[in-house]
Write a protein that holds these residues in place. Structure first.
Motif, PDB file in Angstrom:
ATOM      1  N   LEU A 211       0.816  -1.202   0.000  1.00  0.00           N
ATOM      2  CA  LEU A 211       0.000   0.000   0.000  1.00  0.00           C
ATOM      3  C   LEU A 211       0.861   1.268   0.000  1.00  0.00           C
ATOM      4  O   LEU A 211       0.486   2.279  -0.596  1.00  0.00           O
ATOM      5  CB  LEU A 211      -0.911   0.019   1.228  1.00  0.00           C
ATOM      6  N   HIS A 213       3.836   1.676  -1.362  1.00  0.00           N
ATOM      7  CA  HIS A 213       4.568   1.855  -2.614  1.00  0.00           C
ATOM      8  C   HIS A 213       3.595   1.701  -3.785  1.00  0.00           C
ATOM      9  O   HIS A 213       3.042   0.621  -3.980  1.00  0.00           O
ATOM     10  CB  HIS A 213       5.692   0.833  -2.736  1.00  0.00           C
ATOM     11  N   PRO A 214       3.358   2.754  -4.569  1.00  0.00           N
ATOM     12  CA  PRO A 214       2.392   2.675  -5.663  1.00  0.00           C
ATOM     13  C   PRO A 214       2.651   1.547  -6.654  1.00  0.00           C
ATOM     14  O   PRO A 214       1.715   1.130  -7.338  1.00  0.00           O
ATOM     15  CB  PRO A 214       2.530   4.048  -6.329  1.00  0.00           C
ATOM     16  N   GLY A 216       3.190  -1.329  -5.749  1.00  0.00           N
ATOM     17  CA  GLY A 216       2.599  -2.497  -5.112  1.00  0.00           C
ATOM     18  C   GLY A 216       3.594  -3.475  -4.527  1.00  0.00           C
ATOM     19  O   GLY A 216       3.238  -4.610  -4.197  1.00  0.00           O
ATOM     20  N   GLY A 249       7.619   5.226  -6.021  1.00  0.00           N
ATOM     21  CA  GLY A 249       6.576   6.238  -5.868  1.00  0.00           C
ATOM     22  C   GLY A 249       6.155   6.509  -4.443  1.00  0.00           C
ATOM     23  O   GLY A 249       5.235   7.303  -4.198  1.00  0.00           O
ATOM     24  N   ARG A 250       6.844   5.911  -3.476  1.00  0.00           N
ATOM     25  CA  ARG A 250       6.437   6.073  -2.080  1.00  0.00           C
ATOM     26  C   ARG A 250       6.427   7.532  -1.637  1.00  0.00           C
ATOM     27  O   ARG A 250       5.530   7.966  -0.905  1.00  0.00           O
ATOM     28  CB  ARG A 250       7.373   5.260  -1.178  1.00  0.00           C
ATOM     29  N   LEU A 253       3.193   9.483  -2.772  1.00  0.00           N
ATOM     30  CA  LEU A 253       1.875   8.928  -2.472  1.00  0.00           C
ATOM     31  C   LEU A 253       1.245   9.648  -1.287  1.00  0.00           C
ATOM     32  O   LEU A 253       1.861   9.788  -0.230  1.00  0.00           O
ATOM     33  CB  LEU A 253       2.001   7.433  -2.146  1.00  0.00           C
ATOM     34  N   ARG A 255      -1.772   8.996   1.065  1.00  0.00           N
ATOM     35  CA  ARG A 255      -2.822   8.056   1.456  1.00  0.00           C
ATOM     36  C   ARG A 255      -3.948   8.829   2.129  1.00  0.00           C
ATOM     37  O   ARG A 255      -3.724   9.692   2.968  1.00  0.00           O
ATOM     38  CB  ARG A 255      -2.257   6.987   2.383  1.00  0.00           C
ATOM     39  N   THR A 259      -9.632   7.695  -0.655  1.00  0.00           N
ATOM     40  CA  THR A 259      -9.044   7.129  -1.859  1.00  0.00           C
ATOM     41  C   THR A 259      -9.996   6.138  -2.510  1.00  0.00           C
ATOM     42  O   THR A 259     -10.599   5.290  -1.842  1.00  0.00           O
ATOM     43  CB  THR A 259      -7.724   6.399  -1.517  1.00  0.00           C
ATOM     44  N   ASP A 261     -10.858   3.118  -5.399  1.00  0.00           N
ATOM     45  CA  ASP A 261     -10.260   2.017  -6.151  1.00  0.00           C
ATOM     46  C   ASP A 261     -10.305   2.380  -7.629  1.00  0.00           C
ATOM     47  O   ASP A 261     -11.385   2.543  -8.196  1.00  0.00           O
ATOM     48  CB  ASP A 261     -11.047   0.733  -5.886  1.00  0.00           C
TER      49      ASP A 261
END
Length: 275
Positions: A211, A213-214, A216, A249-250, A253, A255, A259, A261
């Motif tokens: 979650l 790191h974009p 995944g 990408g962390r 991001l 959160r 957000t 889906d």
């Protein structure tokens, strides 16, 4: 003679991956010198297929005498062209429970290797009259602090400041200084941490990392090595004073509980009487 490099904290993980990536460039790399405090972590150097192209120097990367020995070994095998400051100490402390001296010592433990490495590299480049590149390994924590990690966060922020200062001061002399800011990377240390959590705990952490790191997942040491290799290369000849995120990408991001889906379809809205 080819180009030679020094890599600190090179016994395992990212450091070793950088050594292997440099050695893989057989057409240009003369010698890679691996600095490591833990002698056992450099056991792989003996009998390495690279032979005399890889040398081990055991000692504290924050000790200028150790850095000088590594520079000597590198220059014996080629023109010193690059230096990677990867060595780090992972020990948490908070100011409410640790003394200011303890926190400062931990900051120094993480900053000193980068400063000693940069100092030695810059002096050697200048003395030889040759251009060179330095890459300092930083962390996403330099800009996004994690509670309990005050010494590490502070040191990495200082490393990025050092990177910019040296890039400005020595860029006119042909010396480029950049940094890479890492996200979570699957190293031996990371895997050991998961092993200590048990199956359920490890699964929870892996889910959380996905979650954060974009992309995944956490990164791989060889992915970091590829970025560092590029910054050391002539292809990056106009990159100077940059801190490059290598974090999936962390660091960008945000959160948020709202957000959505991206796979979910938006509900259709129709005007009254629409077909």
């Amino acid at each position: 003679m080819g180009r030679s490099y020094v890599v600190t904290g090179a016994g395992r993980g990212v450091g070793r991956a950088v050594v292997e990536r440099l050695l893989g460039d057989a057409d240009h790399t003369g010698r890679v010198v691996a600095i490591e405090f833990d002698a056992a972590a450099l056991a792989w150097v003996e009998g390495h297929p690279g032979g005399s192209r890889v040398r081990a120097v055991i000692g504290d990367a924050g000790d200028e005498a150790v850095a000088e020995r590594a520079a000597d070994a590198a220059q014996e095998g080629g023109t010193l062209a690059g230096w990677v400051n990867n060595a780090a100490v992972f020990r948490d402390a908070s100011v409410h429970s640790a003394s200011a001296r303890t926190v400062l010592d931990l900051v120094t433990a993480n900053l000193a290797p980068a400063l000693a490495g940069c100092t030695t590299a810059v002096r050697r480049f200048l003395a030889a009259g040759t251009p060179g590149a330095i890459v300092n390994v930083s962390s996403h924590q330099a800009g996004r602090a994690v509670p309990g990690c005050t010494p590490y966060v502070t040191a990495k922020a200082a490393v990025e400041g050092l990177t910019r200062a040296l890039a400005v001061e020595y860029g006119p002399r042909g010396i480029r200084v950049n940094a890479v800011a890492l996200g979570s990377i699957r190293t031996e240390r990371y895997d050991d941490f998961l092993d200590r959590q048990g199956a359920d705990g490890a699964a929870r952490i892996e889910h959380e990392m996905a979650l954060l790191h974009p992309l995944g997942r956490v990164g791989r040491p060889e992915e970091v090595a590829a970025a560092i290799f590029h910054l050391l290369s002539d292809e990056a000849s106009f990159i100077n004073g940059a801190t490059v995120p290598v974090d999936g990408g962390r660091s960008v991001l945000a959160r948020d509980p709202e957000t959505r889906d991206p796979e979910a379809r938006e509900p259709e809205t129709r005007e009254p009487g629409a077909q």
